[in-house]
Structure formats: C-alpha cells, structure tokens
Design a protein around this motif. Structure first.
Motif, PDB file in Angstrom:
ATOM      1  N   GLN A  63       0.805  -1.217   0.000  1.00  0.00           N
ATOM      2  CA  GLN A  63       0.000   0.000   0.000  1.00  0.00           C
ATOM      3  C   GLN A  63       0.843   1.275   0.000  1.00  0.00           C
ATOM      4  O   GLN A  63       0.349   2.332  -0.332  1.00  0.00           O
ATOM      5  N   ASP A  64       2.110   1.175   0.361  1.00  0.00           N
ATOM      6  CA  ASP A  64       2.912   2.376   0.574  1.00  0.00           C
ATOM      7  C   ASP A  64       3.552   2.850  -0.718  1.00  0.00           C
ATOM      8  O   ASP A  64       4.607   2.415  -1.106  1.00  0.00           O
TER       9      ASP A  64
ATOM     10  N   THR B 288       8.038  11.112   5.054  1.00  0.00           N
ATOM     11  CA  THR B 288       8.363   9.788   5.573  1.00  0.00           C
ATOM     12  C   THR B 288       7.366   8.805   4.984  1.00  0.00           C
ATOM     13  O   THR B 288       6.300   9.206   4.528  1.00  0.00           O
ATOM     14  N   PRO B 289       7.696   7.518   4.954  1.00  0.00           N
ATOM     15  CA  PRO B 289       6.764   6.552   4.366  1.00  0.00           C
ATOM     16  C   PRO B 289       5.394   6.602   5.029  1.00  0.00           C
ATOM     17  O   PRO B 289       5.289   6.540   6.248  1.00  0.00           O
ATOM     18  N   GLY B 290       4.373   6.728   4.247  1.00  0.00           N
ATOM     19  CA  GLY B 290       3.006   6.691   4.757  1.00  0.00           C
ATOM     20  C   GLY B 290       2.494   8.010   5.296  1.00  0.00           C
ATOM     21  O   GLY B 290       1.317   8.115   5.649  1.00  0.00           O
ATOM     22  N   ARG B 291       3.347   9.013   5.368  1.00  0.00           N
ATOM     23  CA  ARG B 291       2.885  10.275   5.971  1.00  0.00           C
ATOM     24  C   ARG B 291       3.756  11.428   5.498  1.00  0.00           C
ATOM     25  O   ARG B 291       4.965  11.307   5.371  1.00  0.00           O
TER      26      ARG B 291
ATOM     27  N   VAL C 110       1.540  21.850  13.300  1.00  0.00           N
ATOM     28  CA  VAL C 110       2.025  20.544  12.869  1.00  0.00           C
ATOM     29  C   VAL C 110       0.821  19.792  12.325  1.00  0.00           C
ATOM     30  O   VAL C 110      -0.163  19.594  13.043  1.00  0.00           O
ATOM     31  N   ARG C 111       0.874  19.414  11.069  1.00  0.00           N
ATOM     32  CA  ARG C 111      -0.216  18.660  10.450  1.00  0.00           C
ATOM     33  C   ARG C 111       0.306  17.326   9.941  1.00  0.00           C
ATOM     34  O   ARG C 111       1.342  17.286   9.282  1.00  0.00           O
ATOM     35  N   HIS C 112      -0.427  16.266  10.248  1.00  0.00           N
ATOM     36  CA  HIS C 112      -0.093  14.944   9.707  1.00  0.00           C
ATOM     37  C   HIS C 112      -0.971  14.684   8.507  1.00  0.00           C
ATOM     38  O   HIS C 112      -2.193  14.690   8.613  1.00  0.00           O
ATOM     39  N   ILE C 113      -0.361  14.476   7.369  1.00  0.00           N
ATOM     40  CA  ILE C 113      -1.090  14.174   6.136  1.00  0.00           C
ATOM     41  C   ILE C 113      -0.800  12.714   5.806  1.00  0.00           C
ATOM     42  O   ILE C 113       0.309  12.353   5.436  1.00  0.00           O
ATOM     43  N   TRP C 114      -1.827  11.867   5.951  1.00  0.00           N
ATOM     44  CA  TRP C 114      -1.634  10.420   5.777  1.00  0.00           C
ATOM     45  C   TRP C 114      -1.679  10.073   4.292  1.00  0.00           C
ATOM     46  O   TRP C 114      -2.682  10.309   3.620  1.00  0.00           O
ATOM     47  N   THR C 115      -0.596   9.499   3.814  1.00  0.00           N
ATOM     48  CA  THR C 115      -0.484   9.165   2.389  1.00  0.00           C
ATOM     49  C   THR C 115      -0.388   7.662   2.179  1.00  0.00           C
ATOM     50  O   THR C 115       0.087   7.198   1.134  1.00  0.00           O
ATOM     51  N   ASP C 116      -0.852   6.897   3.165  1.00  0.00           N
ATOM     52  CA  ASP C 116      -0.742   5.442   3.074  1.00  0.00           C
ATOM     53  C   ASP C 116      -1.984   4.791   2.482  1.00  0.00           C
ATOM     54  O   ASP C 116      -2.183   3.592   2.601  1.00  0.00           O
ATOM     55  N   GLY C 117      -2.833   5.600   1.859  1.00  0.00           N
ATOM     56  CA  GLY C 117      -3.994   5.034   1.174  1.00  0.00           C
ATOM     57  C   GLY C 117      -5.219   4.882   2.054  1.00  0.00           C
ATOM     58  O   GLY C 117      -6.257   4.415   1.586  1.00  0.00           O
ATOM     59  N   ARG C 118      -5.137   5.289   3.293  1.00  0.00           N
ATOM     60  CA  ARG C 118      -6.280   5.102   4.188  1.00  0.00           C
ATOM     61  C   ARG C 118      -7.409   6.051   3.818  1.00  0.00           C
ATOM     62  O   ARG C 118      -7.176   7.155   3.330  1.00  0.00           O
ATOM     63  N   PRO C 119      -8.668   5.660   4.049  1.00  0.00           N
ATOM     64  CA  PRO C 119      -9.781   6.599   3.854  1.00  0.00           C
ATOM     65  C   PRO C 119      -9.950   7.447   5.110  1.00  0.00           C
ATOM     66  O   PRO C 119      -9.288   7.213   6.126  1.00  0.00           O
TER      67      PRO C 119
END
Lengths: 112, 264
Positions: free
Chosen positions: B37-38, B130-133, B143-152
């Motif tokens: 997924q990553d 970083t991987p997934g984020r 500070v914002r976390h943007i999740w890029t690991d495909g999660r809805p």
C-alpha cells in the motif's frame, strides 16, 4: 493596521534593530519639522524570512543613517510596515512586504 | 534456489525440505521490504524538490485569484459568500479599526490559525516526508499529519484545529483533503469568519521545479459559500530552517493595533 495604498519614504538614524519573533522591528530617530527627534517603529517580517533577504541581527549599527520605504500606520502614529531599507552606500534591502507593496506603489517622498 | 533444492539428486526428502526452508529464510532476510500500500515515499522523485523551507512569493498566480483577505478584506466580491456570511463580512468591515472586536485573528493571540488560514499568513513552513505520511511544520507552531498510506477518512472524526488530512500524489502534485476542522480555526486571515466542522478543504501543492511551488486551495462549505471557493499562492524555497515561535516580541496590542512602546 497599515495603509497599503501608500508607500512613503523616511530618513533617520538607527536606534535599535530587534531581530525577534514574530516580527522584526527597526527603530529610527527621525528629525521632524521642528528639528526635534522623534522615535519611529517599523515592523517587518520574522527573522527567518528577513535573513533570507539579507538581513541579520547585526545588519545595522546604532547611528547608521538610512532611508526606509514603508506603508504607514492608518492611525497616523509614528510607525509603519517596513518595505525597503536603503543604506547610505546605496545598498537596497527589501523585506517580505505585502503584495501591494512598494514595488508597485513607489512614489511619495514621505515625511521628510 | 528453492527449485534447485527440490530437484537436487542428493540428500533425503528431509534434507531437501530443510534446504527449501533455509533458502526461504535466506530470501526473506535479504529481500527488500515493499509495502503493497505504501506508494507515498519519493513519488516520481519529488521528495528532493519538495523538501526544504518554503516562503510565499506571490498571492494569486498567473492571473488566478489570491486569498481573499490579502486582496482587500471585505471588498473581494468574487468570493462566493452566502448572504449570511456576506453580512458577517460587511459588519466586520464596519467595525472601528482598533477594537477588541476587530482583533479576531488567531495569530494575534499566538494561536495557530489552523486549516486553511495558516498558509494565508506570510510564514515559513516545510514538509517532512516519511513513508506513509507527510508532516507539515510551520513557523507558527502548526504541525499537520497528512496520511499518504492510502487510508480513507475514519468514520468517527473529532474536530481539531488542523483537522484530519489524507493525501495522495498526482505526478508532482500532492493533493491533500482535510475534514473535521475545529470551528475555532480561521477560514480567512482576518479571523472574522471561522471554519465549520463540516467545512472541507482540498489543497494541491504542485512542485514546479526544484525551487518553486504553487498552491491551489479549494474550500467547500454550503453554509459559507454558494460554490467552491478557490485561490492560489506561490512559494519559493529559501536556504536554512526556521525557529518556531510567536511571542518573544509580540507587539500586537490585543486591540487590532500595534504597540509602539520604545524598546529597552
């Protein structure tokens, strides 16, 4: 707070340069029409942004004679948003100004 | 290698089985870890261009509208506000300049503006990849976390100042969707209109080249806007990093004006 429709010029002597967050401040002693010295405060951007444009904490010495371009305070007090500093040797330092800043509005000679 | 173990003419069945098992362990140990997924890290080799400290260069890009408040707070008729929010904007514009009522901006109180107004301020920021984020860090302490690991988006989201963000890559554009932003976050830099928990924001960060980036922001909220509200900004990379801080010399006087008390 600042009148961005006006871009004025001021000549003065550096009293202090505060290289601090959230805004840097440049303080000038300016001679008014009665030849009295008046303290003016010019707000500029944060230290990191200013450093990217050639400013530093020791950019000015007390007593340096400089010309500034600024957007004046709307309430008429002795202050403004610093747009540009012109040193006595002609060097120009531009700050992080606003988007209708002196680059577009240069003109009026200012207070003195 | 496993086939070679099986096809070997030498050794007992047990020995061949042991060969297969040991080969399997060997391959597992040396094979690169690839998450199915990553796909978030180093897409199209963008990370090298996207990393670094970013500084705003222009509000409005190539004739496209910049952010409303920088334009001329209260007068940008192109902003598609609903009648209710037009009145809020117009009432705010009529307030005396230096009053507490005029001082509604989060930044004036050293509070993060939140999404989307943080990027309306002329502050420095960076992405940490970083991987997934992707983590967004700004000079105001955001500070914002943007999740890029495909999660809805999760089903049950609690509003927060930065909201909940998921992102994906479209070639050299990071597309960030944000929901569940706290109603205390600023929608505009002036702070007179706040975000609703139902407000949705889409930000498109496009890496133009190794030193330039363009941002397109679209805000959707049927209560505030009659149609999606979109604006554009551009940024350039500057050397070095930045300190996070607000109040070392905060001269905002809490009344919408500035404190001109001479320095010591």
């Amino acid at each position: 707070m600042f009148d961005q429709t006006k871009c004025l010029r001021l000549v003065g002597t550096v009293k202090k340069f505060e290289f601090l967050y959230p805004h840097t401040w440049l303080w000038l002693a300016v001679e008014d029409s009665n030849h009295a010295l008046v303290l003016w405060g010019m707000q500029a951007a944060d230290p990191a942004s200013m450093a990217a444009r050639g400013f530093s904490a020791d950019a000015f010495k007390v007593g340096d004679r400089i010309t500034v371009m600024y957007n004046p305070l709307k309430d008429g007090r002795h202050g403004g948003s610093l747009q540009e500093v012109i040193r006595a040797n002609g060097q120009v330092l531009k700050t992080v100004g606003d988007y209708e800043a002196c680059g577009k509005l240069k003109g009026a000679p200012g207070q003195n | 290698m496993i086939t070679a173990c099986r096809q070997s003419k030498h050794g007992t069945k047990l020995a061949k089985l042991a060969c297969v098992v040991m080969t399997g362990f060997l391959l597992y140990g040396i094979a690169p870890r690839v998450s199915a997924q990553d796909t978030s890290f180093d897409p199209a080799h963008v990370w090298a261009d996207l990393s670094g400290t970013w500084d705003v260069t222009q509000d409005g890009v190539n004739g496209k509208h910049g952010s409303y408040a920088v334009c001329c707070a209260g007068k940008a008729e192109w902003v598609p506000l609903t009648p209710k929010y037009r009145k809020i904007r117009d009432d705010f514009a009529k307030l005396p300049e230096y009053t507490v009522a005029k001082n509604t901006n989060n930044m004036a109180d050293c509070i993060t503006p939140g999404v989307p107004a943080t990027l309306e301020h002329p502050i420095l920021w960076e992405f940490l990849l970083t991987p997934g984020r992707v983590t967004f860090v700004a000079m105001d302490g955001s500070v914002r976390h943007i999740w890029t690991d495909g999660r809805p988006f999760p089903e049950d989201l609690s509003p927060s100042p930065q909201g909940y963000s998921i992102g994906h890559w479209e070639n050299r554009t990071l597309v960030v969707q944000t929901r569940a932003i706290s109603h205390k976050s600023d929608l505009f830099i002036a702070g007179h209109i706040k975000v609703n928990p139902t407000t949705r924001v889409v930000e498109r960060f496009t890496v133009v080249n190794s030193s330039d980036l363009e941002l397109e922001v679209t805000v959707t909220d049927p209560e505030i806007f009659t149609r999606p509200y979109t604006y554009h900004r551009s940024f350039t990379k500057i050397p070095g990093t930045f300190d996070v801080g607000c109040s070392a010399n905060n001269r905002d006087n809490g009344e919408g004006g500035v404190d001109l008390t001479p320095p010591q």
